[in-house]
Design an enzyme around this catalytic site. Structure first.
Site, PDB file in Angstrom:
ATOM      1  N   VAL A  82       1.241  -0.996   0.280  1.00 41.60           N
ATOM      2  CA  VAL A  82      -0.040   0.235   0.314  1.00 41.60           C
ATOM      3  C   VAL A  82       0.848   1.204   0.265  1.00 41.60           C
ATOM      4  O   VAL A  82       1.789   1.700   1.031  1.00 41.60           O
ATOM      5  CB  VAL A  82      -1.085  -0.165   1.071  1.00 41.60           C
ATOM      6  CG1 VAL A  82      -1.540   1.070   0.971  1.00 41.60           C
ATOM      7  CG2 VAL A  82      -1.903  -1.090   1.229  1.00 41.60           C
ATOM      8  N   LYS A  83       0.271   1.905  -0.758  1.00 46.79           N
ATOM      9  CA  LYS A  83       1.488   3.150  -1.362  1.00 46.79           C
ATOM     10  C   LYS A  83       0.752   4.422  -0.446  1.00 46.79           C
ATOM     11  O   LYS A  83      -0.265   5.016  -0.922  1.00 46.79           O
ATOM     12  CB  LYS A  83       1.520   3.208  -2.616  1.00 46.79           C
ATOM     13  CG  LYS A  83       3.039   3.838  -3.481  1.00 46.79           C
ATOM     14  CD  LYS A  83       3.336   4.112  -4.697  1.00 46.79           C
ATOM     15  CE  LYS A  83       4.041   4.724  -5.211  1.00 46.79           C
ATOM     16  NZ  LYS A  83       4.259   5.476  -6.525  1.00 46.79           N
ATOM     17  N   VAL A  84       1.047   4.948   0.484  1.00 44.34           N
ATOM     18  CA  VAL A  84       0.422   6.286   1.455  1.00 44.34           C
ATOM     19  C   VAL A  84       1.629   7.857   0.573  1.00 44.34           C
ATOM     20  O   VAL A  84       2.921   7.565   1.057  1.00 44.34           O
ATOM     21  CB  VAL A  84       0.113   6.139   2.195  1.00 44.34           C
ATOM     22  CG1 VAL A  84      -0.803   4.977   2.366  1.00 44.34           C
ATOM     23  CG2 VAL A  84       1.789   5.548   3.201  1.00 44.34           C
TER      24      VAL A  84
END
Ligand code: G3P
Length: 213
Positions: A82-84
């Site tokens: 998951v890219k934040v």
């Protein structure tokens, strides 16, 4: 060193993966928007082709929204990262994701202090954007050197993923510095193998071979 493709194009991923050397994929909202297909559908397809890490970015900018989106993305496949974004809410979300066993790629990093905070938050990957720094006359690769030194000084396990690579030299410099991963567009990946002397040399060998008795 791992080589990732920076694209959401399934065709490009299939083409590049055919050589057997693509270790992972990074996507971002701009790349996904180009594809004109539902994100989950694209992500599922990418994860069926690539067994390594596949980064999928949240678009919410509040903690609850990031957590909701990230949990959904993580359900798509075991290899989804998951890219934040590197904002306060993002780093709060990273800590929560980590406690749930969800791995995060913290993106839009442009300074060593941001990278230090991301590592302390427990990021699995940090993504400094070298090309966009070069674009504003700052040395992007210098940032990579700084982050690697800081992480090395304290034994942080966060992997340094060199993002926004624009040409093969960015990849070579990343490898020389010991960055863990470099992600690149298909065009740059395709350039890595090319050298005119290889083509000229091969042609000559084949011609000479034909003449051999
Ligand atoms: O995926 C993030 C990064 O690699 C984007 O690159 O070329 O848009 O600066 P670029």
């Amino acid at each position: 060193m791992k080589l990732f493709l920076d694209t959401a194009s399934v065709q490009e991923i299939r083409d590049a993966a055919a050589m057997g050397l693509v270790d992972g994929v990074t996507t971002n909202p701009s790349l996904v928007a180009k594809e004109q297909k539902p994100f989950n559908e694209i992500l599922k397809e990418i994860c069926s082709i690539i067994k390594g890490d596949v980064s999928a970015e949240v678009t919410a900018i509040d903690v609850d929204g990031m957590l909701k989106q990230g949990r959904e993305l993580a359900k798509v496949a075991d290899n989804v990262i998951v890219k934040v974004p590197l904002i306060k809410e993002g780093l709060v979300a990273v800590q929560k994701f980590k406690s749930e066993g969800i791995r995060c790629n913290v993106t839009l990093c442009f300074s060593p202090s941001q990278a230090l905070l991301a590592a302390k938050a427990g990021a699995y990957i940090i993504s400094p954007f070298v090309g966009r720094l070069d674009d504003i006359s700052e040395d992007g690769m210098n940032l990579i050197q700084q982050i690697l030194q800081i992480y090395n000084n304290y034994g942080f396990e966060t992997q340094v993923l060199v993002a926004s690579c624009r040409h093969p030299l960015h990849i070579v410099d990343s490898a020389m510095m010991g960055a863990h991963i470099a992600t690149m567009p298909f065009k740059v990946y395709d350039q890595l193998i090319k050298h005119p002397l290889t083509d000229i040399g091969l042609q000559k060998f084949l011609e000479d071979w034909k003449k051999a008795k």
